[in-house]
Structures are given as C-alpha cells and as structure tokens.
Design an enzyme around this catalytic site. Structure first.
Site, PDB file in Angstrom:
ATOM      1  CD  GLU A 198     -16.275 -24.362   4.852  1.00  0.00           C
ATOM      2  OE1 GLU A 198     -17.255 -24.563   4.060  1.00  0.00           O
ATOM      3  OE2 GLU A 198     -15.259 -23.949   4.388  1.00  0.00           O
ATOM      4  CG  HIS A 202     -10.528 -13.640   4.413  1.00  0.00           C
ATOM      5  ND1 HIS A 202     -11.157 -12.939   3.251  1.00  0.00           N
ATOM      6  CD2 HIS A 202     -10.117 -14.829   3.728  1.00  0.00           C
ATOM      7  CE1 HIS A 202     -11.075 -13.838   2.326  1.00  0.00           C
ATOM      8  NE2 HIS A 202     -10.533 -14.725   2.651  1.00  0.00           N
TER       9      HIS A 202
END
Lengths: 379, 448
Positions: A114, A184
C-alpha cells in the site's frame, strides 16, 4: 465552491424521489446478520437495468464507480488507475473492463504494497497526471498512512506551490459488510480528517458515487475517497449516464424536518433514513443531512439546520471516541450553543475493534438512533 | 553428502533424450522422486549441467517462469565469498589507475565539477558557522561527500527529475541554484521558494527539476518510481533520479520503490550514498548484507558499487547507469561508498559515538576534493592561482548573499494559510481572521 464546473450536474436541487429509491432498495436488506449476506448474493446478478430512462440508467454502486472511472480515463489521456488486482476488474469489480478498453499501461496491477501504491501515485500525480489509486480495503490503508499524511497532504504546501500532487485520488472500500470482522469492516475516515491538505469524500448512493468520484478525480487536491462496500451491490439508483460532477465540500439536506437534525455520511445514511421514517410515525420531524465531504466540511449547512431544529444527532460506524462526530459536535456547540435545546447525541460504533459475531451489537442500528432521537427531542 | 539427482519424466522419448544428452545422469524409472531409483553421482551439480532443450521436463512449471529441479538439499549462503568490489578510476593520489575504464571528461565539465565541489565545501563551512552564530536554526553539511552529488549531477541531463534526500544540495548547485537562492531558503525569507515553511536545507526548485525535500526518509523513493512511469508513458528521453542514504535502505518505502520500479520497468536511477553512519547508527547495525548494492539483484535490478570519493568514478558510473536506465527503460541501483565526515547535522555531536581518528582519516586521506584537484591539475586544467581566486571569490559572494538574505523580510502572514489546498477553504479563512484579531490584541506575542 463555484458551480460553473458542474455544468452537467443532473439536477441542481435535491431529488427526493431518486434518493428514496436508493434507500428503499437498501432497506429491503436491512443490516441484520441473518439476512444481509444472502440478500446481497441474490440481488447481485441483476442489478443493472439495461433500460435507459431520460439519460439515466438504473445501476448499482460498483457499476456507477466503474462508469466514473471509465469516464475519467476516456476524458483525460493522462489518467491512470492502479492497485492490487485492478487489472482483471478488482475484487469488488469496480475496474471491470477498463484494462481491456484503455490498455494495461493505464490500468494495471501493482505489487501488494500500500505504501508503494500511494507513493507511486504521488509521483505520478506530481508529473501532471490523474493518478487513481485503489487500496483494496480501507482496513489496509495504514501502511500508506505516512505517504498520505506526510507526503500527499503536504506536497504543495512544503514546496511553496512549486509542486503538487493534486491529481491523486485514493479509493478504498470501507465499512461494515455483515461478515467482515476486524479487517474487512473498518471506517478509518477520522484519521484522515486530522490532516490538512487532503480531502475526504464518502458517497451514499450510486449517483452520488459517480458524481463525487469524478469531482474527486478532477479536484486539484489529493482526495481520499471511501466507498461503502456494503452498498456496492445493494444500492441501486437511476444514475445519469453522462459525465457529471457533484460539488465537494457541500453537504445536502436529503430529508427536511423541524425537530432534530441528523448528520451522517456513506452507508450509515440508509440506516438513519429508516430511523427518521420511524420517528415520523411518532410525530417527530427529522432533518437528515449527508455531509459527503468530511474535510473541508460544510459547517454552514449543518449550522443552518441546527439553528432551525435546535437539536443535533450524529451517527457513524467508526468508534465514537475521536470519531468525526466529535468534531461536528464541538463545532456546532461553538456556533449554536444558545440555540441548542438538548445535548448533541452521537450514535456510533463502540470503542472496540470491529467485531465479527457481535457485529449487530456493535453497529449504530436504526433503533439505537431512534431511541437517541426520542431522548434528544424529549430532553 | 553425495549428490542425488532424479529426473522426473513421463515419456520414453524424453527419457531417451535425457539419457543421450545427460549421459552420466541416472534416469528415474518412477514418475515420483524415489530414493531407491536415485543413485549418488560424482561431482557437483550446477545449472549449466541442464540442457535448455530439456528443461521442460527438468523444471517446475511455475507461473513466474520455469524453475529447474535439483535433488541436492542445499541452502543459498547468506553472502557470496567476497564482498562486491568498488569501481574506482582515480587512486588516492588523483592518478588514473592504469587500465581503468571511464568516461573521458571535457575540460569545461571537469573544471565546473571541481569548482562546484569547492563551492559546496565553502558553503558548508560558512553556513555551519552561521548556524552556530544563531542566525539560522539548523544546517547539515555534505562534507566528505561532495563528489557524490557533483559527480552524479554532472552525468545527468537537466531534464532528469531529481527526488533528493537531504544531503545532495550539490545537485542543485550543479544545476545553477544560486548562492542567494540557497541562502534565502536557509533564512526562510520572503524570497524562499518554500515560503519559510520548512526547516533549513529543505530546498526545492521546479525550474531545476529538483522536487522539494521532505524530512521523512525514503518517502521520495516510490514517488520517483511513479514520476518515472510518467516519463516512460510520455516517451521522454529522461529518467528520475532518487537519492537516499544507507539508513533509508531499511525503510519499507525502499523495498516498495525497488520492487515497483523493477516490476513496472520504470526508468529510475537509485543512488544510495552509503556513508557509514545513519546519525549514530553504524552500517553494521543497519543491515547484515554486503551493503546495499547486493539488494538490487533480489529485486531484479542491475546494480553497481562505486567509490564515492572518486568524482571521476561517480561521473562515469552514473553516466553509464543513466544511459541504461533511459535506453533500456529499466531501473538501476548505484551504491556509492563514501563517508560522512561531518556530524549528522548541527544538532549532533558525532564524537559521542565514533572515534575522532576515524573522522580524521577520512577527512585527511580520503577527501574527494584534493583527489580530483590532483587529477585536473595533472591535466593542466587547474592552477594554484585558480584555486585561491575561486576560494576568495566564493567567500566574498557568500558573505554578500548572507547579508542580503538576512535583511530580507519574512513571508507574508497570508502564506501561512495558502497552498494547504489549491484554494483556501472557509475554515482556514475563519482561522486567519481570528489570528489577525489575536495579533492585534497581543502584538508583542508575535515576531514582526
């Protein structure tokens, strides 16, 4: 913000029919653990109506995102989309078909990193490109925190405006999904609202997603754009098929009322809408505001509403402590102290990690909001 | 242990081929690896024993490309036997080592390189003193590392976009950043391009393709990859150049950048100044590998180690590396071995953690400036007179710029609020109004 650049905006005033239809589709699959997952699957396959209706098309949220990305690539040859797994269409299908149409040089996979994705995006944007980075889940954005906070946000300021990375947009799915557990489900927006130099935008519906994403991509500032992943398939709405943009830093009153103001953003608005409808049955008139852009945020719209109603309730999925609701609460108390008839209420996530089996308990549900509406109005 | 080698093959045809080609290898009867069918072989196995024609049955058909099998259970050692050697052209006395291969420098370039190295040295001496006098808040020198920045800058094209760390002001100097421009930044005055927003030495110049420095380490590296990708897409005859120190190679962004650059074939030149120390952390506490150069191969990037105190070697290596980067459209990693003769910064006293003898050794016998001077003198391009003229002129000029910069006003208060965003948002307008009110009420609280 000036409205001249939003020439193709579908409607300058709020279309209550349109938004109601979005919420109707959400409400059918209200967020209870027992039904949401299967409902999502069932609905998933037939979300996009092929019928066009006066320049609009019925579509779900991921398709609206996909359209916005298509338009961004199509209207600017210096635009790029990249991130983990975006090449084949992305794990949420938002980039479906784009690599085939625009080529692998403009829509491509990156290594699984990321900080690399955002750092790469800053460099790409600094060269005058539109860099549209995807972080696969907002829960995984933290390795890129330094690049966002220390680099993207300060790129223009620290160089005295010699350089900027305003072409950077970071998309990330956020929020609860019924079965996501710790990693999530998170709503990390408040971290980024503490960072001067970036904008934070969260859409509530397909039409909003398309218009706000195109604005974010074309805005001359780096934008973190959180997409409510629960709505990717669930929310269906008539969306203008053309290129259109919705203004950033402008909140919208999506339901008018006189007794209490409710402020929220993203997926939470559908829950708040249900609470407003139930409160109405009890004779309480709620005004509901979609903040849309969290920084820099539209204080004036919220202030005007609270001056009218005298009461404020803020709701978000993120943990209550240090959430962006706290900022809104403090700002409105500063501005409307004498007008307030009750303490500002916050109905938010608990101060725990996002749970799995206890998700229904963690969530700021309709009835939690309804109770808070009643106690605030009856204070 | 004896080497066991088993060929896993299914068809007779291939088996026969294998027998005929590989001769001495025992062919397994079974499709599966089996101890009973394998026999110890003499000698050791090397990949060259495998005939390419037959690697389809001797290789693992992996998504990332075929990997040949070996029955020997053997780990790759942590390092090769000897350390990666360091490319150099000039010996300690400034004489070109016979047989060395290098890019010949024109007199004009060589003299400018030398002049800039000396200028950098004078700037460092004077600015350091100015900080000690309390006229600027912070400074950081390039002492001992002058050849790295100047030698590399001379080998690049002005179109190459620099993503610097913080110890490469020499690159800016080479590209024409004036002494006044340096000084304005250090004083954070009205003429500072950064509008007085960053600490001294955080230079930047749009005009000179030198992206403004930020303090966090290694963050510029993945950004350089993204910018390089843009140059590639635009078919530019240019690359990006990312500088870093040895300490930066431990940051996650270093890994991200090298991996992204390799995978995306981005034209970026990574230049790592391995100067032995990251503030007080010695390289032996930084990494166990043979420095940084060996990391290139792990990422699939060509790399080279260069004597960073040999300006001619730096120039030649960077010239060649730059041609590879732009020509092949691929990254290259250059590890430049040097030594941080100075303290880390004006906030550091390095004698607390390293021997003065070590510093003196590098300062006296390894300094890049006298070494390069001997070489240009040997070419008849430089004289004692040139030397004294240069030094006195530069000192005078610097003194003058210091006076100018010191006299200049600070940036306007409004610049506190501009450039956070493209337009000033309403919350900042409110805060500006409120601050002005406070200043009016408490003028003594604020500098003029």
């Amino acid at each position: 913000m000036g409205t001249n650049i939003f020439m193709r905006r579908a409607s300058s005033s709020y279309n209550i029919q349109s938004v109601s239809s979005v919420f109707a589709s959400c409400c059918n699959f209200s967020r209870t653990l027992s039904t949401s997952v299967s409902a999502e699957v069932k609905v998933g396959g037939t979300l996009v109506s092929q019928e066009e209706n006066g320049g609009t098309k019925s579509m779900n949220l991921f398709t609206a995102i996909n359209q916005a990305l298509y338009i961004a690539l199509d209207t600017d040859p210096r635009s790029y989309i990249f991130g983990e797994d975006v090449g084949f269409g992305g794990v949420f299908r938002c980039t479906t078909g784009l690599a085939d149409r625009f080529g692998k040089n403009r829509v491509f996979n990156t290594p699984l990193c990321e900080q690399g994705i955002v750092g790469f995006g800053i460099g790409l944007a600094a060269m005058g490109n539109l860099a549209i980075a995807e972080i696969q889940f907002a829960d995984y954005i933290y390795p890129a925190f330094d690049q966002i906070v220390n680099e993207a946000a300060k790129f223009r300021y620290r160089s005295g405006n010699q350089f900027n990375c305003g072409g950077l947009t970071i998309r990330a799915p956020y929020g609860a999904v019924g079965h996501g557990g710790h990693y999530h489900s998170q709503s990390p927006e408040a971290f980024f609202c503490h960072v001067p130099g970036i904008k934070v935008v969260i859409p509530r519906s397909p039409k909003e997603a398309k218009g706000l994403l195109l604005s974010s991509i074309r805005d001359p500032n780096p934008v973190v754009f959180f997409e409510p992943k629960w709505l990717y398939r669930l929310a269906v709405e008539e969306v203008p098929v053309d290129d259109f943009m919705l203004p950033l830093s402008e909140a919208e009153v999506i339901r008018e009322g006189s007794d209490i103001t409710l402020v929220g953003w993203g997926a939470q608005l559908s829950i708040m809408e249900q609470a407003c409808a139930d409160a109405e049955k009890d004779g309480i008139s709620c005004e509901l505001i979609d903040l849309k852009t969290l920084i820099p945020w539209d204080k004036e719209t919220v202030e005007a509403s609270v001056r009218k109603t005298g009461r404020l309730l803020i709701s978000h999925e993120a943990p209550v402590t240090g959430g962006f609701g706290a900022e809104i609460s403090a700002s409105i108390v500063e501005r409307c102290f004498m007008r307030l008839e009750a303490p500002v209420a916050r109905v938010c996530g608990l101060d725990t990690p996002f749970p799995l089996v206890f998700e229904p308990f963690y969530m700021p549900t309709k009835n939690k909001i309804l109770d808070a509406i009643k106690s605030t109005v009856n204070y | 242990m004896g080497l066991l080698r088993v060929l896993s093959q299914t068809t007779t045809k291939h088996r026969l081929n294998a027998v005929s080609v590989l001769g001495k290898f025992r062919i397994a009867q079974s499709f599966h690896r089996s101890e009973s069918t394998a026999r110890p072989l003499e000698g050791s196995y090397s990949s060259s024993d495998v005939d390419d024609e037959h690697d389809d049955f001797q290789a693992l058909d992996f998504p990332g490309g075929k990997v040949s099998f070996v029955s020997q259970l053997k780990f790759i050692p942590e390092a090769s036997g000897s350390r990666v050697p360091c490319y150099r052209v000039l010996d300690d006395h400034g004489c070109a080592i016979s047989g060395s291969r290098f890019h010949q420098l024109e007199k004009e370039i060589a003299v400018k390189m030398y002049r800039d190295m000396v200028t950098l040295e004078i700037m460092d001496t004077i600015f350091y003193e100015v900080q000690r006098q309390g006229r600027i808040s912070f400074y950081l020198t390039s002492t001992g590392e002058e050849a790295v920045a100047i030698g590399s800058a001379a080998a690049l094209s002005p179109d190459d976009v620099i993503f610097p760390q913080y110890r490469e002001p020499g690159v800016l100097l080479w590209r024409g950043f004036s002494l006044q421009e340096f000084t304005n930044q250090l004083f954070g005055n009205k003429e500072d391009y950064g509008k007085g927003r960053q600490m001294p030495i955080h230079y930047g110049s749009r005009e000179l393709n030198y992206v403004t420095i930020s303090s966090p380490l290694a963050t510029q590296l993945p950004q350089a990859v993204g910018a390089a990708y843009s140059l590639k897409m635009d078919n530019k005859n240019a690359c990006t150049v990312a500088y870093m120190g040895d300490g930066s190679s431990s940051e996650g962004d270093f890994h991200a950048a090298l991996n992204f650059a390799a995978v995306m074939e981005a034209p970026v030149l990574f230049i790592c100044r391995n100067n032995g120390w990251a503030i007080s952390t010695h390289v032996s506490e930084q990494f166990r590998s043979d420095g940084v150069v060996v990391k290139g191969q792990a990422y699939g990037i060509q790399s080279i180690r260069v004597d960073g105190n040999d300006a001619l070697a730096v120039y030649s290596a960077i010239k060649e590396a730059r041609e590879m980067v732009v020509g092949e459209q691929k990254p290259v990693l250059v590890e430049v071995m040097t030594y941080r003769v100075s303290h880390h910064s004006t906030s550091d006293d390095s004698t607390k953690y390293r021997h003065v003898d070590e510093i003196e050794h590098w300062n006296k016998t390894r300094s890049p400036i006298p070494r390069f001077r001997k070489w240009i003198e040997g070419n008849g391009w430089w004289s004692d007179q040139d030397e004294s003229d240069l030094r006195s002129t530069m000192r005078k000029q610097l003194m003058q710029t210091l006076q100018e910069a010191g006299k200049m006003e600070k940036p306007d208060l409004a610049t506190l609020f501009t450039d956070v965003y493209h337009h000033v948002p309403s919350n900042l307008k409110e805060q500006e109004t409120s601050l002005k009110e406070t200043i009016k009420n408490h003028p003594k609280d604020y500098p003029k």
